[in-house]
Design a protein around this motif. Structure first.
Motif, short mmCIF file in Angstrom:
data_model
loop_
_atom_site.label_atom_id
_atom_site.label_comp_id
_atom_site.label_asym_id
_atom_site.label_seq_id
_atom_site.Cartn_x
_atom_site.Cartn_y
_atom_site.Cartn_z
N ARG A 74 57.76 26.14 69.18
CA ARG A 74 58.42 25.69 67.94
C ARG A 74 57.72 24.47 67.34
O ARG A 74 57.68 24.30 66.13
CB ARG A 74 59.88 25.32 68.20
N ASN A 89 48.64 31.46 69.61
CA ASN A 89 47.97 30.91 68.43
C ASN A 89 46.59 31.52 68.23
O ASN A 89 46.18 31.78 67.10
CB ASN A 89 47.93 29.38 68.52
N VAL A 91 59.25 38.79 60.48
CA VAL A 91 58.01 38.02 60.33
C VAL A 91 57.29 38.47 59.06
O VAL A 91 56.76 37.66 58.31
CB VAL A 91 57.08 38.19 61.57
N ASP A 119 52.63 38.05 66.61
CA ASP A 119 53.88 38.20 65.87
C ASP A 119 55.07 37.83 66.76
O ASP A 119 56.05 37.28 66.29
CB ASP A 119 54.05 39.65 65.41
N ASP A 131 51.98 25.43 65.58
CA ASP A 131 51.82 26.18 64.33
C ASP A 131 52.30 27.63 64.45
O ASP A 131 52.16 28.40 63.50
CB ASP A 131 50.32 26.23 63.94
N LYS A 162 53.99 30.94 64.14
CA LYS A 162 54.90 31.38 63.06
C LYS A 162 55.72 32.60 63.45
O LYS A 162 56.50 33.10 62.66
CB LYS A 162 54.08 31.76 61.81
#
Ligand code: B12
Length: 223
Positions: free
Chosen positions: A175, A147, A221, A152, A178, A180
């Motif tokens: 999961r 984070n 992504v 990626d 935050d 991504k």
């Protein structure tokens, strides 16, 4: 043509010798043969996949059969690691701009680092920004680093079966956060099926498959 065949034969013999020297725990021999194989035209990938890797597998077999114990594993790992240090400059960074950021580590409870180190070298050689957290990495540390960097991809390694539950825990934490990005896993304790079961996006059996899969995950992504 005759020269190519002679070169291939020389390389095959050198890789065979490397496998034997890993099992003989002969660090000096492993270093010398690695240099000879490079001089004979073998690529770092061939040396790892055809010589050093199979040598470590044979060591694992001896351990299973009760012929080798932890000190022998440590000596073989040291020989492998010093060969990797010699190969590192031959897998030099090929791009100026980074195609993506990867956070990598061996999960908590597991100290096996060689395979993960090879993955790190191969990804870094392709230009990726690799943040290697080392081994025995708790789930929270993966999460915090991923984070903080907006990673990626998070890559996790596990060689002992008992560590797979920590990997599953880490995937679940990522999961729920935050994060991504995507998750790729590997190491001898995993299979494609178990990787899917614990919720990873991808699995790779070796560092070169890892590279291809990481490239695809990064595209996912980005899109
Ligand atoms: C060397 C070794 C050690 C060394 C490690 C040294 C080091 N600095 O890494 C030491 C001596 C520390 C060690 C300790 C132990 N070991 Co050990 N060890 C091995 C051995 C012989 C080789 C591992 C290795 O380096 N292989 C070579 C690398 C190149 O292969 P690799 O790791 O699989 O990596 C490739 C792929 O898997 C993939 N990959 C790997 N990681 C990742 C990550 C990602 C993200 C991706 C995409 C891909 C990927 O790409 C890599 C490169 O191509 C294996 C046997 C084996 N066949 O695996 C046993 C083995 C893993 N060890 C084992 C055991 C039992 C132990 C100990 C519990 C022994 C003990 N009684 O203390 C301890 C565990 C300590 C702990 N808590 O972790 C067992 C595990 C059994 C199990 N299923 O749980 C094995 C399988 C041996 C056996 N046959 O019983 N070990």
């Amino acid at each position: 043509m005759a020269t190519t065949t002679a070169t291939t034969r020389a390389t095959t013999e050198l890789l065979e010798r490397l496998r034997e020297q890993i099992v003989a725990l002969d660090q000096t021999g492993v270093e010398q043969t690695t240099l000879e194989a490079l001089a004979a035209g073998a690529s770092a990938q061939e040396i790892i996949s055809g010589g050093l890797g199979p040598g470590m597998e044979a060591v694992g077999k001896r351990f299973e059969e009760g012929d080798f114990f932890v000190p022998e594993l440590l000596l073989s790992a040291r020989a492998m690691q010093s060969a990797l240090d010699l190969l590192r400059p031959h897998l030099e960074r090929s791009a100026d701009t980074s195609p993506g950021t990867i956070v990598l580590g061996t999960v908590q409870g597991d100290v096996h680092e060689i395979g993960k180190n090879i993955v790190a070298i191969v990804l870094a050689a392709d230009g990726f920004d690799v943040h290697d957290l080392g081994e025995d990495v708790p789930p929270q540390e993966f999460l915090d680093k991923a984070n903080e960097l907006g990673a990626d991809v998070v890559g996790m390694s596990a060689l002992i079966s008992l560590a797979v539950s920590k990997m599953a825990e880490t995937v679940a934490m990522l999961r729920e956060s935050d994060f991504k990005g995507r998750v790729i896993v590997g190491g001898a304790a995993l299979t494609r099926e178990s990787a899917e079961q614990i919720g990873a996006d991808a699995f790779a059996a070796d560092a070169w498959e890892a590279l291809g899969n990481v490239r695809s995950l990064i595209q996912e992504v980005a899109s």
